[in-house]
Design an enzyme around this catalytic site. Structure first.
Site, PDB file in Angstrom:
ATOM      1  N   PHE A  84      58.552  11.981  88.476  1.00  0.00           N
ATOM      2  CA  PHE A  84      59.148  10.665  88.283  1.00  0.00           C
ATOM      3  C   PHE A  84      59.102  10.331  86.796  1.00  0.00           C
ATOM      4  O   PHE A  84      58.066  10.504  86.143  1.00  0.00           O
ATOM      5  CB  PHE A  84      58.393   9.614  89.097  1.00  0.00           C
ATOM      6  CG  PHE A  84      59.089   8.288  89.128  1.00  0.00           C
ATOM      7  CD1 PHE A  84      60.247   8.119  89.862  1.00  0.00           C
ATOM      8  CD2 PHE A  84      58.604   7.216  88.399  1.00  0.00           C
ATOM      9  CE1 PHE A  84      60.914   6.908  89.880  1.00  0.00           C
ATOM     10  CE2 PHE A  84      59.263   5.998  88.410  1.00  0.00           C
ATOM     11  CZ  PHE A  84      60.426   5.834  89.155  1.00  0.00           C
ATOM     12  N   ARG A 130      69.467   9.933  99.084  1.00  0.00           N
ATOM     13  CA  ARG A 130      68.065  10.003  99.496  1.00  0.00           C
ATOM     14  C   ARG A 130      67.858   9.113 100.716  1.00  0.00           C
ATOM     15  O   ARG A 130      68.171   7.918 100.679  1.00  0.00           O
ATOM     16  CB  ARG A 130      67.169   9.565  98.335  1.00  0.00           C
ATOM     17  CG  ARG A 130      65.713   9.943  98.492  1.00  0.00           C
ATOM     18  CD  ARG A 130      64.940   9.623  97.237  1.00  0.00           C
ATOM     19  NE  ARG A 130      64.852   8.188  96.993  1.00  0.00           N
ATOM     20  CZ  ARG A 130      63.897   7.603  96.282  1.00  0.00           C
ATOM     21  NH1 ARG A 130      62.963   8.336  95.717  1.00  0.00           N
ATOM     22  NH2 ARG A 130      63.894   6.295  96.097  1.00  0.00           N
ATOM     23  N   TYR A 160      54.144  -0.717  97.425  1.00  0.00           N
ATOM     24  CA  TYR A 160      55.383  -1.351  97.903  1.00  0.00           C
ATOM     25  C   TYR A 160      56.336  -0.384  98.590  1.00  0.00           C
ATOM     26  O   TYR A 160      57.419  -0.784  99.018  1.00  0.00           O
ATOM     27  CB  TYR A 160      56.112  -2.083  96.777  1.00  0.00           C
ATOM     28  CG  TYR A 160      56.397  -1.289  95.527  1.00  0.00           C
ATOM     29  CD1 TYR A 160      57.441  -0.369  95.484  1.00  0.00           C
ATOM     30  CD2 TYR A 160      55.647  -1.487  94.377  1.00  0.00           C
ATOM     31  CE1 TYR A 160      57.715   0.343  94.332  1.00  0.00           C
ATOM     32  CE2 TYR A 160      55.917  -0.786  93.220  1.00  0.00           C
ATOM     33  CZ  TYR A 160      56.952   0.126  93.203  1.00  0.00           C
ATOM     34  OH  TYR A 160      57.225   0.830  92.054  1.00  0.00           O
ATOM     35  N   LYS A 161      55.947   0.870  98.749  1.00  0.00           N
ATOM     36  CA  LYS A 161      56.784   1.820  99.477  1.00  0.00           C
ATOM     37  C   LYS A 161      56.291   1.901 100.926  1.00  0.00           C
ATOM     38  O   LYS A 161      56.523   1.007 101.718  1.00  0.00           O
ATOM     39  CB  LYS A 161      56.773   3.181  98.777  1.00  0.00           C
ATOM     40  CG  LYS A 161      57.451   3.163  97.405  1.00  0.00           C
ATOM     41  CD  LYS A 161      57.490   4.543  96.798  1.00  0.00           C
ATOM     42  CE  LYS A 161      58.298   4.594  95.518  1.00  0.00           C
ATOM     43  NZ  LYS A 161      57.711   3.835  94.395  1.00  0.00           N
ATOM     44  N   ASP A 164      49.746  11.534  91.577  1.00  0.00           N
ATOM     45  CA  ASP A 164      50.533  10.328  91.827  1.00  0.00           C
ATOM     46  C   ASP A 164      50.892  10.337  93.314  1.00  0.00           C
ATOM     47  O   ASP A 164      51.597  11.228  93.790  1.00  0.00           O
ATOM     48  CB  ASP A 164      51.790  10.335  90.955  1.00  0.00           C
ATOM     49  CG  ASP A 164      52.610   9.051  91.092  1.00  0.00           C
ATOM     50  OD1 ASP A 164      52.500   8.385  92.129  1.00  0.00           O
ATOM     51  OD2 ASP A 164      53.381   8.733  90.159  1.00  0.00           O
TER      52      ASP A 164
END
Length: 430
Positions: free
Chosen positions: A140, A389, A240-241, A215
């Site tokens: 990322f 995605r 928040y995922k 991560d």
């Protein structure tokens, strides 16, 4: 091992098969625990999780009662002061850790900076001369940017640090040499869904004299994680995922207890002081995970995190993982069966041990295709280059959802519905 929910496993799958699988799904009741809009198939929980019912009420209680009535007293009476550690202990149970090793605070980006700085400082003391931060070219972007920024800062004051990127031309094994101080990788790749073998990579890093930072942004709450079992050194991640903590919710940092009291991290704010309210004029770091906090915490956001984390703890992670794999298997299979005439290229590993909880496909008109799907209520997201995605959150995504989503994808492609002007306009957030 949980039996397959989707039967028959070898015949052509019908929607009735998917409805039957949903009826047998042990996670099916969790769907009603989320506030999901009607006529929407939400396949973007790997970017922003859906809102758990109760989150709005929890936020209102903080604002109206704890803040409105308790005022500043609520730092003590409502548990505000301890909330980062309380939540950290809960998340620790989802990532293979014990108490007092995880804290919810700041952002993933800031927490990665803290972890990298701490790890490099340890290495400078114990293995001087190691100046390479090793990460992945397809990581990322913020993970790469933070590593580059830290190296640039250290070099500006006399260091000699380097960020080395592994890719198809430079493997992890080839890159791990005596110069590497830290290996910092995403457990599950944000774009492809490819998953590293955490234990094997961590062991390789340690064998080479490096420390390992993970991560977990696309792992926590989606796949089984065992940081202690893997003997990792540090980990960071967001809430928040798959943990459904709300947009921009605070992140978490995990530090193995062997590192917590060795050297303090550079963002030495007052919340990481051993006695914050002593108001001392010199910094004395806390001798536990608190030293990886920084400044005053965002209480309302923290409070909303708890609802999503509690739901994740209520669900058995082994079951979540098993259902996730079945759902992504189904997605991949249906795309092949029903969209095979279109230029879709699967970039997600099919091997279960190497796959996270989303499926990604490349298409030359990926942005327009995803925009057309979103207009029809099938919400995934787009990532460069050309990547569609589709995230699977088993707590609220079912087999019929996957069937219907692929049917919409087939229709968008067959009818070229994506080839309309409004679907080519790029939004600021994709």
């Amino acid at each position: 091992m949980m039996p397959h929910l989707l039967q028959p496993a070898s015949a052509r799958v019908t929607r009735e098969d998917c409805v039957a699988a949903d009826a047998a799904n042990p996670l099916a009741t969790f769907r009603d625990r989320f506030a999901l809009p009607e006529n929407t198939i939400y396949l973007d929980g790997n970017s922003l999780g859906a809102r758990p019912k109760g989150s709005a009420e929890r936020a209102a209680a903080v604002v109206e009662q704890e803040w409105g009535e308790g005022l500043i007293r609520s730092w003590n009476t409502a548990g505000w002061f301890d909330l980062p550690r309380t939540l950290g202990d809960k998340i620790a149970r989802l990532i293979g850790s014990g108490e007092n090793e995880c804290v919810v605070t700041d952002t993933t980006t800031l927490n990665l900076f803290k972890a990298l700085a701490s790890a490099l400082r340890i290495q400078q003391q114990e293995r001087p001369g190691r100046r390479v931060i090793l990460t992945e070219r397809d990581n990322f972007p913020t993970d790469i940017y933070i590593a580059e920024g830290l190296a640039d800062f250290l070099n500006s004051v006399g260091g000699d640090y380097e960020v080395r990127l592994i890719d198809e031309e430079l493997t992890l094994e080839e890159a791990l040499d005596d110069d590497v101080a830290v290996v910092a990788l995403s457990h599950v790749n944000y774009r492809t869904g490819a998953m590293w073998d955490m234990a094997a990579v961590t062991a390789s890093a340690h064998d080479a004299g490096a420390l390992a930072i993970w991560d977990l942004a696309h792992s926590a709450g989606a796949v089984e994680v065992d940081l202690r079992g893997a003997d990792a050194d540090y980990a960071v991640g967001c809430t928040y995922k798959y943990l459904n903590g709300g947009p921009g919710a605070p992140a978490f940092i995990w530090v193995h207890e062997r590192h917590q009291a060795r050297f303090w991290q550079p963002l030495s704010g007052w919340w990481s002081h051993t006695s914050p309210f002593a108001m001392a004029d010199a910094y004395a770091p806390a001798n536990d995970i608190r030293r990886f906090m920084c400044g005053t915490q965002p209480v309302t956001s923290l409070a909303m995190v708890e609802n999503g984390v509690d739901l994740a703890l209520e669900a058995d992670m082994a079951t979540v993982r098993a259902v996730s794999l079945e759902l992504t298997d189904l997605f991949i299979r249906l795309v092949r069966e029903r969209c095979g005439d279109h230029p879709l290229t699967l970039i997600t590993p099919e091997e279960h041990g190497r796959r996270g909880s989303h499926a990604s496909f490349r298409h030359p008109e990926g942005y327009a295709v995803m925009s057309a799907l979103i207009a029809r209520g099938v919400i995934g997201d787009y990532r460069e280059p050309e990547v569609l995605r589709f995230g699977v959150t088993p707590l609220y995504v079912g087999f019929a959802d996957v069937y219907d989503a692929v049917e919409e994808l087939r229709d968008v492609l067959d009818t070229r519905a994506w080839d309309a002007a409004e679907f080519t306009v790029r939004n600021a957030v994709t």
